[in-house]
Design a protein around this motif. Structure first.
Motif, PDB file in Angstrom:
ATOM      1  N   ALA A 153       6.317  -0.834  -4.064  1.00 40.40           N
ATOM      2  CA  ALA A 153       5.667  -1.479  -2.921  1.00 40.40           C
ATOM      3  C   ALA A 153       5.095  -0.440  -1.965  1.00 40.40           C
ATOM      4  CB  ALA A 153       6.658  -2.386  -2.193  1.00 40.40           C
ATOM      5  N   ARG A 154       5.859   0.649  -1.748  1.00 37.71           N
ATOM      6  CA  ARG A 154       5.349   1.709  -0.891  1.00 37.71           C
ATOM      7  C   ARG A 154       4.103   2.351  -1.480  1.00 37.71           C
ATOM      8  NH1 ARG A 154       6.368   1.517   4.326  1.00 37.71           N
ATOM      9  NH2 ARG A 154       8.577   1.683   4.880  1.00 37.71           N
ATOM     10  N   ALA A 155       4.093   2.542  -2.780  1.00 36.89           N
ATOM     11  CA  ALA A 155       2.928   3.142  -3.427  1.00 36.89           C
ATOM     12  C   ALA A 155       1.715   2.228  -3.285  1.00 36.89           C
ATOM     13  CB  ALA A 155       3.230   3.403  -4.904  1.00 36.89           C
ATOM     14  N   VAL A 156       1.940   0.925  -3.468  1.00 35.36           N
ATOM     15  CA  VAL A 156       0.846  -0.037  -3.300  1.00 35.36           C
ATOM     16  C   VAL A 156       0.347  -0.024  -1.863  1.00 35.36           C
ATOM     17  CG1 VAL A 156       0.256  -2.489  -3.329  1.00 35.36           C
ATOM     18  CG2 VAL A 156       1.590  -1.513  -5.201  1.00 35.36           C
ATOM     19  N   GLN A 157       1.300   0.019  -0.919  1.00 38.84           N
ATOM     20  CA  GLN A 157       0.929   0.035   0.503  1.00 38.84           C
ATOM     21  C   GLN A 157       0.090   1.260   0.833  1.00 38.84           C
ATOM     22  OE1 GLN A 157       3.984   0.930   3.504  1.00 38.84           O
ATOM     23  NE2 GLN A 157       3.419  -0.973   4.546  1.00 38.84           N
ATOM     24  N   ARG A 158       0.500   2.427   0.304  1.00 39.74           N
ATOM     25  CA  ARG A 158      -0.273   3.647   0.559  1.00 39.74           C
ATOM     26  C   ARG A 158      -1.658   3.556  -0.068  1.00 39.74           C
ATOM     27  NH1 ARG A 158       4.873   6.140  -0.172  1.00 39.74           N
ATOM     28  NH2 ARG A 158       4.449   6.426  -2.396  1.00 39.74           N
ATOM     29  N   ARG A 173      -8.493   1.188   2.530  1.00 30.37           N
ATOM     30  CA  ARG A 173      -9.028   0.710   3.809  1.00 30.37           C
ATOM     31  C   ARG A 173      -9.611   1.860   4.614  1.00 30.37           C
ATOM     32  NH1 ARG A 173      -4.090  -3.304   5.700  1.00 30.37           N
ATOM     33  NH2 ARG A 173      -4.578  -5.046   4.293  1.00 30.37           N
ATOM     34  N   ALA A 174      -8.904   2.988   4.601  1.00 28.25           N
ATOM     35  CA  ALA A 174      -9.396   4.151   5.340  1.00 28.25           C
ATOM     36  C   ALA A 174     -10.727   4.620   4.780  1.00 28.25           C
ATOM     37  CB  ALA A 174      -8.374   5.280   5.289  1.00 28.25           C
ATOM     38  N   SER A 175     -10.855   4.564   3.446  1.00 27.40           N
ATOM     39  CA  SER A 175     -12.099   4.980   2.815  1.00 27.40           C
ATOM     40  C   SER A 175     -13.238   4.045   3.203  1.00 27.40           C
ATOM     41  CB  SER A 175     -11.925   4.998   1.292  1.00 27.40           C
ATOM     42  OG  SER A 175     -13.134   5.299   0.642  1.00 27.40           O
ATOM     43  N   ILE A 176     -12.937   2.738   3.205  1.00 28.48           N
ATOM     44  CA  ILE A 176     -13.959   1.760   3.583  1.00 28.48           C
ATOM     45  C   ILE A 176     -14.357   1.933   5.040  1.00 28.48           C
ATOM     46  CG2 ILE A 176     -14.392  -0.706   3.920  1.00 28.48           C
ATOM     47  CD1 ILE A 176     -12.611  -1.222   1.480  1.00 28.48           C
ATOM     48  N   GLN A 177     -13.346   2.130   5.905  1.00 23.17           N
ATOM     49  CA  GLN A 177     -13.628   2.317   7.323  1.00 23.17           C
ATOM     50  C   GLN A 177     -14.434   3.585   7.569  1.00 23.17           C
ATOM     51  OE1 GLN A 177      -9.729   2.211   9.049  1.00 23.17           O
ATOM     52  NE2 GLN A 177      -9.615  -0.031   9.064  1.00 23.17           N
ATOM     53  N   ALA A 178     -14.109   4.640   6.813  1.00 26.23           N
ATOM     54  CA  ALA A 178     -14.860   5.883   6.966  1.00 26.23           C
ATOM     55  C   ALA A 178     -16.317   5.693   6.549  1.00 26.23           C
ATOM     56  CB  ALA A 178     -14.218   6.986   6.139  1.00 26.23           C
TER      57      ALA A 178
END
Length: 380
Positions: free
Chosen positions: A129-134, A140-145
């Protein structure tokens, strides 16, 4: 509360039930006086069960407070339950082929299988779950960038277009104003208006330059140094009278007051002064500017005789999103600039008799200290 969000509590409960089974075994052995049934295999099972139970209870409690979404927490629960059931099935098969020496060992074996399987499943599920979350955060960060880069490119284009059109228009206005001034007599009442038109065209040119400076400061940082606040305030009051000939101004500004700022300091007070007049519904708007100093700071009060600011808008005056109040983007720019100078701006008074905005800025010596302007990064 959905079942997904109670996944951690379910795991804690499951661990507690297994712990209860273990306690029940001890009670039964003690009450029935059948301690002779305990053998080495059973003791090893107990020793290896306890860490699994502790991990299951602690993990469930931690899961409830973690940043994982309810859906991800439920997946961890499914991993834990699935592993417990699967490991139990494997060990039941072993018990059928290698029958335990007595029922107590069989119960202990089953309890051990459930605790170890559930704890191992929890670890697998949690790290997955942590890996999926990361991965989701990274996407999302890539899309936002990418979106930020697209917006930046569009902003650069619009800025270039605006500067080109505004500068050209201002140059035309100023040129024609000069032509008319040259053909007019200085005693002509219209001559004064032409002078105002010329000054306003020059101010428009300066505004476009300041926009460029503000954008550059976002990328390159800010160079702060001593700025003559006295000159800035007097100049902005003069411009205010040019723009609004009907406004009454009063000033209490000492000479030779310097603050640590940059060329955009004038935008702080041009916006505050414009705001004081534009939202003033009185028949005779007036603005008073007063300055007080201390060894380390300078306080500027801008007071008006307007209707005051509604209570519902007071907490939103300096919001970065425009359109939340009737005061537009002007006060947002004020707040951004004052913050980058290391100062503060606040609405200190407001009511039916008017409002007072107070700007506090770091005081500076009248001459640079020899080390040059201080560069600092800002986010605007």
């Amino acid at each position: 509360m959905s079942f997904d969000s109670r996944a951690g509590a379910v795991l804690v409960g499951f661990g507690a039930v297994l712990g209860g089974i273990l306690a029940t075994e001890f009670i039964w052995l003690t009450v029935s006086r059948q301690l002779y049934l305990v053998n080495t295999t059973y003791l090893i099972g107990i020793v290896t069960t306890v860490p699994g139970l502790v991990g299951l209870v602690a993990g469930g409690a931690y899961l409830s407070r973690s940043s994982l979404s309810p859906a991800q927490q439920f997946k961890v629960l499914k991993w834990s339950v699935g592993a417990a059931v699967g490991f139990l099935a494997v060990n039941v098969s072993l018990m059928l082929t290698m029958p335990p020496s007595n029922p107590l060992v069989a119960v202990g074996w089953a309890r051990w299988s459930l605790s170890i399987g559930a704890a191992a499943g929890f670890l697998i599920g949690y790290y997955e779950a942590r890996a999926v979350q990361r991965a989701v955060k990274a996407e999302r960060a890539s899309i936002q960038a990418k979106e930020a880069e697209d917006r930046r490119e569009m902003l650069d284009y619009l800025n270039s277009l605006l500067r080109h059109e505004v500068l050209n228009t201002a140059a035309v206005i100023s040129g024609y104003a000069d032509l008319l001034k040259n053909r007019s007599d200085e005693d002509d009442p219209a001559y004064e208006y032409l002078d105002i038109i010329d000054r306003q065209a020059t101010e428009l040119t300066g505004t476009t330059r300041d926009v460029r400076l503000l954008l550059q400061s976002v990328e390159e940082g800010v160079e702060l140094g001593p700025v003559d606040l006295t000159d800035v305030l007097k100049e902005e009051l003069g411009k205010l009278e040019d723009r609004y000939g009907y406004v009454e101004t009063e000033a209490n500004i000492p000479d030779g007051v310097y603050v640590r700022a940059d060329e955009l300091l004038k935008r702080v007070f041009s916006n505050l002064l414009d705001n004081a007049v534009e939202h003033n519904e009185s028949g005779h708007p007036s603005v008073t500017v007063s300055v007080s100093t201390s060894p380390d700071a300078v306080e500027v009060r801008v007071a008006d005789n307007g209707p005051g600011i509604p209570e519902a808008e007071r907490d939103l005056l300096f919001e970065t999103t425009t359109g939340k109040t009737d005061h537009g983007i002007g006060l947002t720019i004020v707040a951004r600039l004052v913050d980058r100078y290391g100062g503060e701006v606040e609405l200190t008074e407001t009511g039916p008799d008017g409002s007072v905005f107070t700007v506090t800025l770091p005081r500076a010596d009248s001459e640079p200290d020899g080390e040059g302007p201080q560069r600092q990064s800002v986010t605007a």
